[in-house]
Design an enzyme around this catalytic site. Structure first.
Site, PDB file in Angstrom:
ATOM      1  N   GLY A 208      15.718 -96.078 -23.815  1.00  0.00           N
ATOM      2  CA  GLY A 208      14.654 -96.298 -22.822  1.00  0.00           C
ATOM      3  C   GLY A 208      14.697 -95.245 -21.735  1.00  0.00           C
ATOM      4  N   ASN A 209      13.957 -95.447 -20.683  1.00  0.00           N
ATOM      5  CA  ASN A 209      14.013 -94.533 -19.538  1.00  0.00           C
ATOM      6  C   ASN A 209      13.837 -95.317 -18.245  1.00  0.00           C
ATOM      7  OD1 ASN A 209      11.072 -94.568 -18.769  1.00  0.00           O
ATOM      8  ND2 ASN A 209      10.894 -93.816 -20.878  1.00  0.00           N
ATOM      9  N   HIS A 210      13.939 -94.612 -17.115  1.00  0.00           N
ATOM     10  CA  HIS A 210      13.988 -95.294 -15.814  1.00  0.00           C
ATOM     11  C   HIS A 210      12.619 -95.578 -15.199  1.00  0.00           C
ATOM     12  CE1 HIS A 210      18.282 -95.163 -15.517  1.00  0.00           C
ATOM     13  NE2 HIS A 210      18.301 -93.863 -15.725  1.00  0.00           N
ATOM     14  N   SER A 211      11.538 -95.378 -15.938  1.00  0.00           N
ATOM     15  CA  SER A 211      10.212 -95.585 -15.330  1.00  0.00           C
ATOM     16  C   SER A 211      10.095 -96.999 -14.748  1.00  0.00           C
ATOM     17  CB  SER A 211       9.127 -95.380 -16.390  1.00  0.00           C
ATOM     18  OG  SER A 211       7.896 -95.848 -15.895  1.00  0.00           O
ATOM     19  N   ALA A 278       5.603 -93.944 -19.216  1.00  0.00           N
ATOM     20  CA  ALA A 278       6.589 -92.962 -19.666  1.00  0.00           C
ATOM     21  C   ALA A 278       7.001 -93.393 -21.079  1.00  0.00           C
ATOM     22  CB  ALA A 278       7.784 -92.939 -18.732  1.00  0.00           C
TER      23      ALA A 278
END
Ligand code: CTP
Length: 403
Positions: A208-211, A278
């Site tokens: 995943g990512n930090h969006s 994102a």
């Protein structure tokens, strides 16, 4: 935008009270009329003199001072909005139960205006069933609750309970009291994506990512404010983004493929699509049905590309549809953003550069908007709500679909 709006701010005893100094400045800059009421314990955290100087009004704390009685009924009738921030656990409990042992509570109980609260407390207190029950009671009273965020708390612990930042409280007040005459998107269908996507590795792990989803959330709300019919496709963002979405169709997704399908399903009827998510660029080629066990050697994951949603919509878009994408860049920002604009056949691309202080999860950002017709609009750092407004202003003014 808030010129002449009358805002009563109630401050209760919490370390987050210091942030209200900044909020009062922001409101006064917007030409709002601000009157501050404090609980006696709030005085331990912030100076009434500072607040009266900034608000240009006397700060009220006691029911009576000298021979004068503070008319709480008048104040609750005067205000267009009563904001209680920070809302401590104690004041929350008293509001829920109708207690009236200080001036702020008597203003609250006699207020005829809408009430907004922004709680601040330690995570354990916030999550206690008694607190949650009290919050539920306030919601049933029809009050707007600005849910606290995850972050560093006064105790030094990290958790949920951090008061909403002043810029975001201002944005909530603006959308609550703001200009309701702007109907520039009346009759339009808008599709918005927001948040990250999570690509499963096995039943317990993902890429995943930090969006935070805040930019897409702000865009969805700004479109709604302007009269559009809005569908928000939201990746796994914090639950706080699900509040205050009345009249917005929310589609919750997890992986890029689900987001792709939701967008494909809704794009045909959309006049405007704003792709702020994102989206993960890669996903594991195979998802294990069982938890992958730790091995002596390392683990190699075989990743395959996800589908590019913006590019897929760009490939099928008609002349009447407006398509906007974002580009987060670290180097050669303008060139990369323009490349994305043309390659994905978008009409607009919003560049945010990590070199300009852009950060996942932040409440503010600094963006530059490029149009497919070669125009460039640069903006100073501002709240995501204000950025959403700027972006929609550009779309409404340049109306690229007619070119
Ligand atoms: N985007 C998308 N689907 C993807 C990847 C990105 O719709 N699978 C969209 C994003 O929502 C954003 C735009 O494309 O509006 C640009 O995203 P960004 O991550 O900046 O660019 P990428 O195309 O992924 O390229 P790179 O990561 O190499 O910069």
């Amino acid at each position: 935008m808030l010129a002449g709006k009358k805002i009563a701010i109630g401050i209760s005893g919490s370390i987050a009270a210091y942030k209200i100094i900044h909020l009062v400045r922001l409101l006064v800059k917007q030409k709002a009329v601000v009157k501050v009421i404090m609980t006696p314990s709030a005085r331990d955290f912030v100076s009434p003199l500072t607040l009266s100087t900034l608000s240009k009004n006397e700060v009220l704390i006691d029911m009576a001072s000298g021979n004068t009685w503070a008319n709480h009924v008048e104040l609750g009738r005067w205000a267009d909005l009563l904001l209680i921030a920070p809302l401590s656990c104690n004041t929350l409990a008293k509001m829920a139960q109708g207690h009236c042992d200080n001036l702020l509570l008597s203003v609250y109980l006699s207020a005829t205006c809408p009430v907004m609260v922004s709680p601040a407390m330690d995570e354990d207190m916030w999550q206690h069933p008694a607190t949650q029950k009290n919050i539920g009671i306030l919601k049933k009273f029809g009050h707007t609750v600005l849910a606290p965020h995850h972050g560093e708390l006064a105790s030094g612990l990290i958790g949920e309970g951090r008061m909403e930042e002043p810029e975001m409280i201002l944005a909530h007040i603006q959308s609550f009291l703001g200009d309701t005459t702007d109907k520039s998107l009346e009759g339009k269908n808008v599709l918005v994506t927001a948040g990250p996507t999570y690509e499963a590795i096995d039943p317990v792990r993902f890429i995943g990512n930090h969006s935070s989803g805040k930019m897409g959330y702000a865009l969805a709300k700004e479109c709604r404010r302007r009269g559009a019919t809005v569908t928000l496709v939201l990746g796994p963002a914090p639950a706080v983004l699900e509040q205050d979405l009345s009249d917005i169709t929310l589609i919750k997704v997890t992986a890029a493929e689900e987001m792709y399908q939701a967008c494909m399903d809704h794009f045909e009827s959309a006049d405007i699509a704003l792709m702020a998510a994102a989206v993960a660029d890669y996903r594991p080629a195979a998802v294990s049905d069982t938890k992958i066990k730790k091995q002596e050697s390392g683990l190699e994951l075989n990743l395959v590309k996800t589908r590019d949603i913006l590019a897929a919509l760009g490939a099928i878009k008609t002349n009447r549809q407006v398509l906007l994408g974002f580009a987060l860049e670290t180097n050669d920002e303008e060139a990369h953003a323009l490349e994305k604009l043309h390659k994905k056949n978008a009409d607009y691309i919003v560049l945010n550069s990590l070199n300009d202080g852009a950060a996942f999860g932040a409440d503010t950002n600094k963006v530059t908007v490029f149009t497919k017709t070669g125009e460039k609009f640069g903006f100073a750092s501002k709240s995501k709500q204000a950025i959403a407004k700027d972006i929609l202003d550009i779309i409404v003014k340049t109306d690229i679909t007619t070119i």
